[in-house]
Design a protein around this motif. Structure first.
Motif, PDB file in Angstrom:
ATOM      1  N   ILE A 102       0.853  -1.195   0.000  1.00 45.05           N
ATOM      2  CA  ILE A 102       0.000   0.000   0.000  1.00 45.05           C
ATOM      3  C   ILE A 102       0.888   1.244   0.000  1.00 45.05           C
ATOM      4  N   CYS A 103       0.670   2.105  -0.997  1.00 48.62           N
ATOM      5  CA  CYS A 103       1.491   3.319  -1.090  1.00 48.62           C
ATOM      6  C   CYS A 103       1.168   4.260   0.074  1.00 48.62           C
ATOM      7  N   PRO A 104       2.194   4.758   0.766  1.00 54.64           N
ATOM      8  CA  PRO A 104       1.935   5.650   1.911  1.00 54.64           C
ATOM      9  C   PRO A 104       1.501   7.054   1.493  1.00 54.64           C
ATOM     10  N   HIS A 105       1.461   7.313   0.174  1.00 56.41           N
ATOM     11  CA  HIS A 105       0.992   8.631  -0.271  1.00 56.41           C
ATOM     12  C   HIS A 105      -0.522   8.705  -0.121  1.00 56.41           C
ATOM     13  N   LEU A 106      -1.246   7.991  -1.016  1.00 56.82           N
ATOM     14  CA  LEU A 106      -2.714   8.010  -0.923  1.00 56.82           C
ATOM     15  C   LEU A 106      -3.312   6.608  -0.991  1.00 56.82           C
ATOM     16  N   THR A 148       8.701  -9.718   9.920  1.00 53.40           N
ATOM     17  CA  THR A 148       8.689 -11.007   9.236  1.00 53.40           C
ATOM     18  C   THR A 148       9.629 -11.977   9.941  1.00 53.40           C
ATOM     19  N   ARG A 149       9.370 -13.260   9.750  1.00 49.07           N
ATOM     20  CA  ARG A 149      10.254 -14.282  10.281  1.00 49.07           C
ATOM     21  C   ARG A 149      10.042 -15.549   9.448  1.00 49.07           C
ATOM     22  N   VAL A 150      10.998 -16.466   9.575  1.00 44.93           N
ATOM     23  CA  VAL A 150      10.888 -17.731   8.840  1.00 44.93           C
ATOM     24  C   VAL A 150      10.719 -18.853   9.850  1.00 44.93           C
ATOM     25  N   VAL A 151       9.670 -19.638   9.672  1.00 44.57           N
ATOM     26  CA  VAL A 151       9.397 -20.774  10.560  1.00 44.57           C
ATOM     27  C   VAL A 151       9.145 -22.005   9.703  1.00 44.57           C
ATOM     28  N   ASP A 152       9.956 -23.025   9.908  1.00 42.53           N
ATOM     29  CA  ASP A 152       9.818 -24.281   9.161  1.00 42.53           C
ATOM     30  C   ASP A 152       9.761 -24.053   7.655  1.00 42.53           C
ATOM     31  N   GLY A 153      10.616 -23.192   7.163  1.00 44.63           N
ATOM     32  CA  GLY A 153      10.688 -22.958   5.717  1.00 44.63           C
ATOM     33  C   GLY A 153       9.599 -22.059   5.172  1.00 44.63           C
ATOM     34  N   MET A 154       8.730 -21.561   6.028  1.00 43.37           N
ATOM     35  CA  MET A 154       7.666 -20.653   5.570  1.00 43.37           C
ATOM     36  C   MET A 154       7.941 -19.237   6.083  1.00 43.37           C
ATOM     37  N   VAL A 155       7.752 -18.274   5.210  1.00 41.46           N
ATOM     38  CA  VAL A 155       7.901 -16.875   5.617  1.00 41.46           C
ATOM     39  C   VAL A 155       6.593 -16.413   6.236  1.00 41.46           C
ATOM     40  N   GLN A 156       6.708 -15.857   7.424  1.00 41.06           N
ATOM     41  CA  GLN A 156       5.530 -15.307   8.097  1.00 41.06           C
ATOM     42  C   GLN A 156       5.643 -13.786   8.117  1.00 41.06           C
ATOM     43  N   VAL A 157       4.505 -13.128   7.991  1.00 43.66           N
ATOM     44  CA  VAL A 157       4.467 -11.660   7.999  1.00 43.66           C
ATOM     45  C   VAL A 157       3.370 -11.197   8.948  1.00 43.66           C
ATOM     46  N   ARG A 158       3.685 -10.149   9.698  1.00 43.35           N
ATOM     47  CA  ARG A 158       2.643  -9.510  10.514  1.00 43.35           C
ATOM     48  C   ARG A 158       2.078  -8.356   9.687  1.00 43.35           C
ATOM     49  N   PHE A 159       0.926  -8.595   9.052  1.00 43.35           N
ATOM     50  CA  PHE A 159       0.354  -7.582   8.161  1.00 43.35           C
ATOM     51  C   PHE A 159      -0.402  -6.533   8.957  1.00 43.35           C
ATOM     52  N   GLU A 160      -0.022  -5.286   8.742  1.00 49.48           N
ATOM     53  CA  GLU A 160      -0.689  -4.170   9.420  1.00 49.48           C
ATOM     54  C   GLU A 160      -0.912  -3.052   8.416  1.00 49.48           C
ATOM     55  N   LYS A 161      -1.902  -2.221   8.697  1.00 52.63           N
ATOM     56  CA  LYS A 161      -2.141  -1.050   7.855  1.00 52.63           C
ATOM     57  C   LYS A 161      -1.752   0.203   8.644  1.00 52.63           C
ATOM     58  N   PHE A 162      -1.234   1.182   7.897  1.00 56.79           N
ATOM     59  CA  PHE A 162      -0.788   2.423   8.526  1.00 56.79           C
ATOM     60  C   PHE A 162      -1.477   3.608   7.863  1.00 56.79           C
ATOM     61  N   LYS A 163      -1.486   4.726   8.570  1.00 55.69           N
ATOM     62  CA  LYS A 163      -2.111   5.924   8.024  1.00 55.69           C
ATOM     63  C   LYS A 163      -1.394   6.320   6.739  1.00 55.69           C
ATOM     64  N   ILE A 164      -2.181   6.805   5.789  1.00 52.64           N
ATOM     65  CA  ILE A 164      -1.565   7.285   4.551  1.00 52.64           C
ATOM     66  C   ILE A 164      -1.455   8.799   4.620  1.00 52.64           C
ATOM     67  N   GLY A 165      -0.484   9.325   3.857  1.00 51.15           N
ATOM     68  CA  GLY A 165      -0.330  10.772   3.761  1.00 51.15           C
ATOM     69  C   GLY A 165       0.431  11.404   4.911  1.00 51.15           C
ATOM     70  N   THR A 166       1.000  10.595   5.780  1.00 51.55           N
ATOM     71  CA  THR A 166       1.740  11.155   6.914  1.00 51.55           C
ATOM     72  C   THR A 166       3.224  10.802   6.794  1.00 51.55           C
ATOM     73  N   ALA A 167       4.059  11.689   7.312  1.00 52.36           N
ATOM     74  CA  ALA A 167       5.497  11.450   7.241  1.00 52.36           C
ATOM     75  C   ALA A 167       5.910  10.327   8.186  1.00 52.36           C
ATOM     76  N   ASP A 168       5.171  10.202   9.281  1.00 51.58           N
ATOM     77  CA  ASP A 168       5.475   9.128  10.242  1.00 51.58           C
ATOM     78  C   ASP A 168       4.588   7.920  10.013  1.00 51.58           C
ATOM     79  N   LYS A 169       5.121   6.784  10.311  1.00 51.92           N
ATOM     80  CA  LYS A 169       4.378   5.525  10.161  1.00 51.92           C
ATOM     81  C   LYS A 169       3.535   5.324  11.417  1.00 51.92           C
ATOM     82  N   GLU A 170       2.237   5.557  11.280  1.00 46.81           N
ATOM     83  CA  GLU A 170       1.348   5.443  12.438  1.00 46.81           C
ATOM     84  C   GLU A 170       0.270   4.408  12.145  1.00 46.81           C
ATOM     85  N   PRO A 171      -0.121   3.607  13.137  1.00 46.87           N
ATOM     86  CA  PRO A 171      -1.183   2.623  12.913  1.00 46.87           C
ATOM     87  C   PRO A 171      -2.451   3.287  12.393  1.00 46.87           C
ATOM     88  N   ALA A 172      -3.089   2.620  11.429  1.00 45.94           N
ATOM     89  CA  ALA A 172      -4.323   3.187  10.858  1.00 45.94           C
ATOM     90  C   ALA A 172      -5.475   2.993  11.816  1.00 45.94           C
TER      91      ALA A 172
END
Ligand code: FES
Length: 172
Positions: A102-106, A148-172
């Motif tokens: 997701i682009c942090p612009h818009l 992200t981390r690798v467990v038993d050959g699988m890549v795991q990701v903690r997917f989160e969304k953040f506010k768009i249009g802000t200079a800082d990465k803030e939870p949406a």
């Protein structure tokens, strides 16, 4: 004496009646209110497996993979596996890195331009280096890195969304 017996019977029938109502109502009430004391929305924000490590090119080329949450739960409803977003994964010397697509612009979806060797957002032409940093364009910050981390050959990701249009990465 008869009056005493009648009073005793009234009290006993009241106690029995109350017990019966309580015995029926308590489990029903507990079932209805159960989610109040539980974590009722699951899936997003948790580490979930997205792809086998072997599927990520070893030359550092990013891959885009969907994030599918198995049986997410929302209050009383358990839903079928649901795609909640997509991430870019790339192998680096420090391990597998992940970024939200997701682009942090818009909020448009970011592509990977293999010819340019950069990430590109077509909406307003923001470009990002392969480490997610802004190369050019209006994006106010780099691509949002995800845990992200690798467990038993699988890549795991903690997917989160953040506010768009802000200079800082803030939870949406
Ligand atoms: S939404 Fe990506 S550049 Fe505007």
């Amino acid at each position: 004496m008869a009056e005493d017996r009648r009073t005793l019977l009234k009290v006993l029938s009241g106690v029995v009646g109350t017990s019966v109502v309580g015995a029926v109502a308590a489990p029903a009430l507990r079932a209805v209110l159960a989610p109040v004391s539980l974590r009722t929305v699951t899936g997003v924000g948790e580490l979930v497996p997205v792809v086998a490590l072997d599927a990520i090119p070893s030359d550092g080329t990013p891959v885009n993979v969907p994030v599918v949450v198995e049986a997410p739960m929302d209050a009383w409803t358990r839903q079928p596996p649901t795609t909640v977003g997509a991430v870019y994964l790339r192998r680096t010397e420090a391990g597998v890195k992940a970024w939200s697509s997701i682009c942090p612009h818009l909020g448009c979806g970011i592509d990977y331009d293999a010819a340019a060797g950069k990430f590109a957002c077509p909406c307003h032409e923001s470009w990002f280096d392969t480490d997610g940093a802004v190369a050019s364009g209006p994006a106010p910050r780099g691509m949002d890195a995800l845990e992200t981390r690798v467990v038993d050959g699988m890549v795991q990701v903690r997917f989160e969304k953040f506010k768009i249009g802000t200079a800082d990465k803030e939870p949406a």
